[in-house]
Design a protein around this motif. Structure first.
Motif, PDB file in Angstrom:
ATOM      1  N   ARG A   1      12.507   9.356   2.619  1.00  0.00           N
ATOM      2  CA  ARG A   1      13.041   9.020   3.938  1.00  0.00           C
ATOM      3  C   ARG A   1      11.931   8.897   4.976  1.00  0.00           C
ATOM      4  N   GLY A   2      10.915   9.753   4.840  1.00  0.00           N
ATOM      5  CA  GLY A   2       9.830   9.681   5.808  1.00  0.00           C
ATOM      6  C   GLY A   2       9.125   8.335   5.774  1.00  0.00           C
ATOM      7  N   GLN A   3       9.001   7.724   4.617  1.00  0.00           N
ATOM      8  CA  GLN A   3       8.365   6.415   4.523  1.00  0.00           C
ATOM      9  C   GLN A   3       9.222   5.336   5.192  1.00  0.00           C
ATOM     10  N   ILE A   4      10.534   5.403   4.983  1.00  0.00           N
ATOM     11  CA  ILE A   4      11.430   4.416   5.621  1.00  0.00           C
ATOM     12  C   ILE A   4      11.408   4.591   7.142  1.00  0.00           C
ATOM     13  N   GLU A   5      11.386   5.838   7.605  1.00  0.00           N
ATOM     14  CA  GLU A   5      11.301   6.076   9.046  1.00  0.00           C
ATOM     15  C   GLU A   5       9.980   5.571   9.600  1.00  0.00           C
ATOM     16  N   TYR A   6       8.918   5.722   8.821  1.00  0.00           N
ATOM     17  CA  TYR A   6       7.607   5.219   9.267  1.00  0.00           C
ATOM     18  C   TYR A   6       7.638   3.701   9.422  1.00  0.00           C
ATOM     19  N   LEU A   7       8.247   3.006   8.466  1.00  0.00           N
ATOM     20  CA  LEU A   7       8.328   1.541   8.557  1.00  0.00           C
ATOM     21  C   LEU A   7       9.162   1.117   9.767  1.00  0.00           C
ATOM     22  N   ALA A   8      10.239   1.907  10.055  1.00  0.00           N
ATOM     23  CA  ALA A   8      11.078   1.566  11.211  1.00  0.00           C
ATOM     24  C   ALA A   8      10.334   1.839  12.516  1.00  0.00           C
ATOM     25  N   ALA A   9       9.526   2.903  12.530  1.00  0.00           N
ATOM     26  CA  ALA A   9       8.802   3.253  13.744  1.00  0.00           C
ATOM     27  C   ALA A   9       7.535   2.435  13.917  1.00  0.00           C
TER      28      ALA A   9
ATOM     29  N   SER B   1       2.676  -2.053  11.214  1.00  0.00           N
ATOM     30  CA  SER B   1       1.730  -1.358  10.346  1.00  0.00           C
ATOM     31  C   SER B   1       1.424  -2.204   9.108  1.00  0.00           C
ATOM     32  N   ALA B   2       0.389  -1.770   8.376  1.00  0.00           N
ATOM     33  CA  ALA B   2       0.009  -2.498   7.161  1.00  0.00           C
ATOM     34  C   ALA B   2       1.128  -2.453   6.137  1.00  0.00           C
TER      35      ALA B   2
ATOM     36  N   PRO C   1       0.826  -1.208   0.000  1.00  0.00           N
ATOM     37  CA  PRO C   1       0.000   0.000   0.000  1.00  0.00           C
ATOM     38  C   PRO C   1       0.858   1.255   0.000  1.00  0.00           C
ATOM     39  N   MET C   2       0.187   2.385  -0.163  1.00  0.00           N
ATOM     40  CA  MET C   2       0.871   3.670  -0.047  1.00  0.00           C
ATOM     41  C   MET C   2       1.315   3.837   1.402  1.00  0.00           C
ATOM     42  N   ILE C   3       2.621   4.029   1.606  1.00  0.00           N
ATOM     43  CA  ILE C   3       3.181   4.079   2.962  1.00  0.00           C
ATOM     44  C   ILE C   3       3.118   5.519   3.459  1.00  0.00           C
TER      45      ILE C   3
END
Length: 727
Positions: free
Chosen positions: A493-501, A505-506, A485-487
């Motif tokens: 970088r914000g998307q990679i940080e979101y996945l790390a945090a 998540s989906a 999905p759209m992350i």
């Protein structure tokens, strides 16, 4: 250096250096779905079901528009109906059919009377009777001019283009009357009830009382019009007959006078007298015929007597005289003197008989000529008399006929009857006939659903992108390894940080699902070198590569992430730390070792080998033996090597790098990449004997899926995921 030749050489060298893996299998036989002209009804139903929200929305909008029209914009109108019956009798009290006969009742007559009811003449009488010229509903000139209308706009535009125009003169009363007649005719509908002699008059206006009054008045005027027509026809017939009778009376008097004058100036002439003259003429002609026969005999006897006399033959003379004279004939015993005397007497008497016969014939012939002249004259007089008599008799017959018709027509003027009667008068309606609210709402709902369905089908059938994994697999005949999905978190970088945090998540779960699919794409030889590519830029393959490296690093694996796009160098947008060291080109040229060139990334948890700018063509760099040796070295040092490559339709780098990869993951942006681009990209790999391991449907918009009706179809972002994901 020629790129394609280098690529062929690289394929041969790679087969010597490493064992072919998943990305180097048999050539891909790309299968396109067979197109046909048949429509899959089940697919249409599914499409409509997915677009049910759009259909419901358009239906609701149509119903709201209908509600505005019904309750606000539309003016209620009322319809009143009156019925007129046509009498199909064949005669009247007095039998004068040409003037006052009833209607025959055939279809032609019914159609004629129907047109009479619709005629402008009858409508004009209606307008004058009810003074509808003063009614603003029919005379728009009585309405107040609106502040703004289409007409005023057109007049303003014409004035701006053509300048000032002359003001049109006010219309004449005749023009206004004809305009009102036209408007009234539009409000009236006349029809014949099927298989009957009944006409229905329907009038629709804004006032119920006005509708009933107009319907009843029109029916009355129609009947009065029939009587007026008959009265007018009878009056015209009476005037014409009176004039004709006067002329015939004069002609008859002249004919009878001519007969009398003729009888007065001619002898008494009758058919009997003419017949007597004919008999007298016949008898005289018969006598003449007898006399002519006797004359011929006498002349023959005289000729014989003269011939014998001239012969001086006494015996011959005695014989002829005996035959003609009988007792008066001389005999041979007589003396010569007596014989000659007697013979001459016989001959002279014969001559006298001949002369007498001729005289009688001449007198009788003269008498016959006189009789024939009398017959001729009297025949002509008789014929002329008969002609005059017949003319007088004919004129008398015609005169008497027209005189009788004149008397009948004069008597008919007081007993005229109409050919129709009012069967039912119109009553004042209490309920508006329009707008029909239920019908309008039903039609609006149907129209809204049709428009919504048409929009959904048009959007679906004109779509050339990919929205479902099934569509992608049917298009390419390749497996879909994952659906991402759209992350959240912004871009890069914000998307990679979101996945790390947000590891639960989906988006993170979708990356883990992709990681699992890649690991088990080849159970016997799990892929170690994984490259990611796409058809065109902007399909999220770089973000997917970094996220996949982050996911593999989460398994405590040694992961090397190589930036294979030497032209764009997109890693600098994801990793903000300053990189002053070497990179991929430094390792390939031998300036640095792989260990010296890699950079540790705390965000990803993997080693990064960034791209560097070079003046050499990137495809030639990746086709070199040194790059193959670098990959072989990376295999020995790392558990997983992930290579982010450029789009395959833009540059040939991806096809070159694919020669050393174990798995080729092809990223497709959801509802963006066109099908033709996907097919062309995969065919590019097929041209170098590369089969992609699988595809990833990337950057899926959950709101967009709901808009298209796919909200409940995918596991990673379906409505059931709320129980498992922590976004």
């Amino acid at each position: 250096m020629n790129v394609e030749r280098t690529l062929d050489e690289k394929v041969r060298n790679n087969r010597k250096l490493i064992e072919p893996r998943g990305a180097q299998t048999a050539p891909l036989m790309l299968q396109q779905p067979v197109e046909d002209d048949e429509i899959d009804l089940l697919q249409v139903v599914r499409t409509l079901w997915r677009g049910k929200l759009w259909i419901a929305f358009t239906t609701l909008v149509a119903i709201l528009i209908a509600g505005y029209y019904v309750f606000v914009a539309a003016v209620p109108v009322y319809t009143a109906e009156s019925y007129v019956a046509l009498d199909s009798r064949q005669g009247q009290v007095v039998d004068f059919e040409n003037v006052i006969s009833g209607l025959s009742g055939d279809q032609a007559t019914i159609n004629t009377e129907l047109e009479v009811l619709k005629s402008r003449g009858l409508t004009r009488k209606l307008v004058n009777e009810l003074n509808l010229v003063e009614d603003p509903e029919f005379n728009s000139r009585l309405l107040e001019e609106p502040g703004f209308s289409l007409g005023t706009l057109q007049a303003w535009v014409r004035g701006m283009i053509a300048g000032e125009q002359e003001v049109a003169p006010p219309p004449t009363p005749e023009i206004v009357l004809e305009e009102v007649v036209t408007a009234v005719k539009e409000k009236i509908n006349v029809s014949n009830i099927r298989n009957s002699y009944v006409f229905k008059i329907s009038v629709t206006t804004e006032d119920p009382e006005k509708s009933a009054k107009i319907a009843n008045t029109l029916a009355d005027l129609y009947i009065v019009n029939q009587l007026d027509v008959k009265f007018d026809a009878t009056r015209k017939a009476t005037d014409w007959l009176a004039e004709r009778v006067a002329l015939l009376e004069r002609d008859l008097a002249e004919a009878e006078t001519a007969v009398k004058d003729f009888n007065a100036r001619t002898e008494l002439v009758s058919p009997e007298a003419l017949e007597a003259l004919n008999r007298q003429a016949k008898d005289t002609r018969d006598r003449i015929a007898i006399l002519k026969s006797n004359l011929a005999t006498q002349e023959a006897q005289l000729a014989r007597l003269e011939q014998a006399w001239e012969s001086k033959d006494r015996a011959a003379m005695a014989e002829v005289a005996a035959e003609i004279g009988g007792d008066r004939a001389p005999t041979p015993t007589m003396s010569d003197r007596v014989f000659q005397t007697r013979y001459l007497q016989l001959m002279n008497s014969t001559k006298a008989a001949v002369a007498r016969s001729r005289s009688q014939i001449e007198s009788l012939s003269a008498a016959v000529a006189q009789i024939e002249e009398q017959i001729k004259m009297q025949s002509q007089d008789l014929v002329q008399l008969e002609q005059l008599t017949r003319k007088a008799e004919a004129l008398r017959s015609v005169y008497e006929y027209f005189l009788n018709r004149l008397q009948e027509t004069s008597a008919q003027q007081g007993i005229q009857q109409a050919d129709s009667r009012v069967l039912s008068e119109a009553v004042i309606p209490t309920v508006p006939s329009a707008p029909k609210k239920a019908r309008i709402f039903a039609l609006a709902a149907i129209l809204g659903m049709m428009l919504g369905a048409a929009f959904v089908l048009l959007r679906e059938f004109t779509n050339r992108t990919v929205r479902t994994a099934d569509d992608l697999e049917n298009l390419t005949r390749l497996p879909v390894l994952g659906q991402v999905p759209m992350i959240p978190g912004g871009k890069r970088r914000g998307q990679i940080e979101y996945l790390a945090a947000k590891p639960e998540s989906a988006g993170a779960e979708a990356i883990r699902n992709l990681r699992t699919s890649i690991l088990y794409s080849n159970v016997d030889q799990p892929p170690q070198v994984v490259m990611l590519t796409s058809s065109i830029p902007g399909e999220g393959k770089t973000t997917l590569s970094i996220a996949l490296a982050q996911s593999f690093a989460g398994l405590n694996k040694r992961v090397l992430l190589i930036e294979g796009d030497m032209r764009r160098q997109a890693f600098k947008r994801y990793f903000q730390d300053q990189h002053d060291g070497g990179g991929l080109l430094s390792v390939l040229t031998g300036r640095q070792s792989l260990t010296e060139a890699v950079q540790k990334s705390g965000l990803v948890g993997a080693d990064l080998l960034r791209a560097e700018k070079t003046s050499v063509n990137a495809a030639d760099v990746f086709a070199s033996d040194r790059f193959s040796e670098l990959i072989a070295e990376a295999r020995a040092s790392y558990d997983i090597v992930i290579i982010d490559t450029p789009p395959v339709l833009v540059v040939p780098d991806a096809r070159t790098i694919a020669q050393v990869a174990d798995a080729l993951v092809f990223s497709v942006k959801w509802d963006s990449t066109e099908q033709d681009q996907i097919v062309d990209a995969i065919r590019m790999f097929e041209s170098v004997n590369i089969r992609p391991t699988g595809l990833v449907l990337n950057m899926i918009n959950r709101k967009g899926m709901k808009k298209y009706g796919y909200g409940g179809k995918y596991g990673a972002y379906a409505r059931y995921g709320a129980k498992y994901y922590k976004n």
